[in-house]
Design a protein around this motif. Structure first.
Motif, PDB file in Angstrom:
ATOM      1  N   PRO A  30      -7.341  -5.395   3.513  1.00 42.34           N
ATOM      2  CA  PRO A  30      -6.843  -4.244   4.289  1.00 42.34           C
ATOM      3  C   PRO A  30      -7.929  -3.166   4.380  1.00 42.34           C
ATOM      4  O   PRO A  30      -8.597  -2.855   3.402  1.00 42.34           O
ATOM      5  N   ILE A  62     -13.306   3.681   9.370  1.00 41.36           N
ATOM      6  CA  ILE A  62     -12.872   3.092   8.106  1.00 41.36           C
ATOM      7  C   ILE A  62     -13.344   4.011   6.985  1.00 41.36           C
ATOM      8  O   ILE A  62     -14.523   4.340   6.904  1.00 41.36           O
ATOM      9  N   ILE A  94      -8.528   0.798   5.430  1.00 46.71           N
ATOM     10  CA  ILE A  94      -7.799   2.045   5.650  1.00 46.71           C
ATOM     11  C   ILE A  94      -8.660   2.899   6.572  1.00 46.71           C
ATOM     12  O   ILE A  94      -9.827   3.174   6.265  1.00 46.71           O
ATOM     13  N   GLU A  95      -8.067   3.323   7.677  1.00 40.62           N
ATOM     14  CA  GLU A  95      -8.827   3.958   8.743  1.00 40.62           C
ATOM     15  C   GLU A  95      -8.199   5.282   9.166  1.00 40.62           C
ATOM     16  O   GLU A  95      -6.982   5.448   9.136  1.00 40.62           O
ATOM     17  N   VAL A 106      -3.275   0.330  -3.680  1.00 39.58           N
ATOM     18  CA  VAL A 106      -3.075  -0.988  -3.105  1.00 39.58           C
ATOM     19  C   VAL A 106      -2.673  -1.931  -4.226  1.00 39.58           C
ATOM     20  O   VAL A 106      -3.357  -2.015  -5.244  1.00 39.58           O
ATOM     21  N   ILE A 133       0.857  -1.178   0.000  1.00 36.69           N
ATOM     22  CA  ILE A 133       0.000   0.000   0.000  1.00 36.69           C
ATOM     23  C   ILE A 133       0.891   1.226   0.000  1.00 36.69           C
ATOM     24  O   ILE A 133       1.798   1.345   0.823  1.00 36.69           O
ATOM     25  N   CYS A 153      -4.304   4.414   9.618  1.00 37.39           N
ATOM     26  CA  CYS A 153      -4.080   3.062  10.111  1.00 37.39           C
ATOM     27  C   CYS A 153      -4.539   2.072   9.046  1.00 37.39           C
ATOM     28  O   CYS A 153      -5.578   2.282   8.406  1.00 37.39           O
ATOM     29  N   ILE A 154      -3.773   1.034   8.854  1.00 38.55           N
ATOM     30  CA  ILE A 154      -4.145  -0.063   7.963  1.00 38.55           C
ATOM     31  C   ILE A 154      -4.307  -1.281   8.846  1.00 38.55           C
ATOM     32  O   ILE A 154      -3.381  -1.655   9.574  1.00 38.55           O
ATOM     33  N   ARG A 155      -5.484  -1.870   8.800  1.00 38.21           N
ATOM     34  CA  ARG A 155      -5.749  -3.003   9.682  1.00 38.21           C
ATOM     35  C   ARG A 155      -6.719  -3.975   9.025  1.00 38.21           C
ATOM     36  O   ARG A 155      -7.269  -3.694   7.965  1.00 38.21           O
ATOM     37  N   SER A 156      -6.949  -5.094   9.689  1.00 37.29           N
ATOM     38  CA  SER A 156      -7.946  -6.050   9.229  1.00 37.29           C
ATOM     39  C   SER A 156      -9.232  -5.807  10.019  1.00 37.29           C
ATOM     40  O   SER A 156      -9.259  -5.010  10.954  1.00 37.29           O
ATOM     41  N   ILE A 163      -4.074   6.938  -2.760  1.00 37.74           N
ATOM     42  CA  ILE A 163      -3.702   5.699  -2.081  1.00 37.74           C
ATOM     43  C   ILE A 163      -3.842   4.566  -3.089  1.00 37.74           C
ATOM     44  O   ILE A 163      -4.858   4.447  -3.763  1.00 37.74           O
TER      45      ILE A 163
END
Length: 131
Positions: A79, A87, A81-82, A113, A6, A40-43, A111
């Motif tokens: 992923p 989100i 994006i937050e 990915v 990313i 923040c990038i999270r699941s 952005i």
């Protein structure tokens, strides 16, 4: 962890409406003044909610994934994006309301990915129900 990359960079000039409309599932243009880095990038997490662009209310992330017919085994690999706990983009699926580039937008964040080769969630046939 699965090899997805990313990248994010500011764009010198705001893209025109045509370019924003043509944005691919792997590229998002975001109003930089609407977010507050760091991002923040999270699941996904239990209870996650998301307000898709053009909608008036939040929806459960689980409902969105079910509607998109994403395999349960892939849902934790997408992923998210937050910004400040909200989100704002689910790559390959939707952007959130309030973050899109408008005519009044002065600064733009691009952005991108690049999914790994084995990312089932990123295949066009998996996402066709989401649009």
């Amino acid at each position: 962890p699965d090899g997805t990359r990313i990248t994010a960079k500011t764009v010198a000039a705001a893209p025109g409406p045509e370019e924003v409309r043509k944005q691919s599932d792997s590229i998002a243009y975001v109003d930089l003044d609407a977010i507050h880095p760091p991002l923040c990038i999270r699941s996904r997490q239990p209870g996650d909610r998301f307000r898709p662009m053009g909608m008036q209310r939040n929806r459960k992330l689980k409902e969105i994934f079910i509607k998109c017919k994403l395999p349960r085994s892939q849902r934790d690999r997408i992923p998210l994006i937050e910004d400040r706990g909200q989100i704002f983009w689910i790559p390959g699926i939707r952007m959130a309301e309030g973050f899109q580039v408008l005519e009044s937008t002065r600064r733009v964040l691009k952005i991108e990915v690049v999914p790994s080769a084995d990312a089932v969630w990123a295949r066009p046939t998996t996402r066709k129900e989401c649009k």
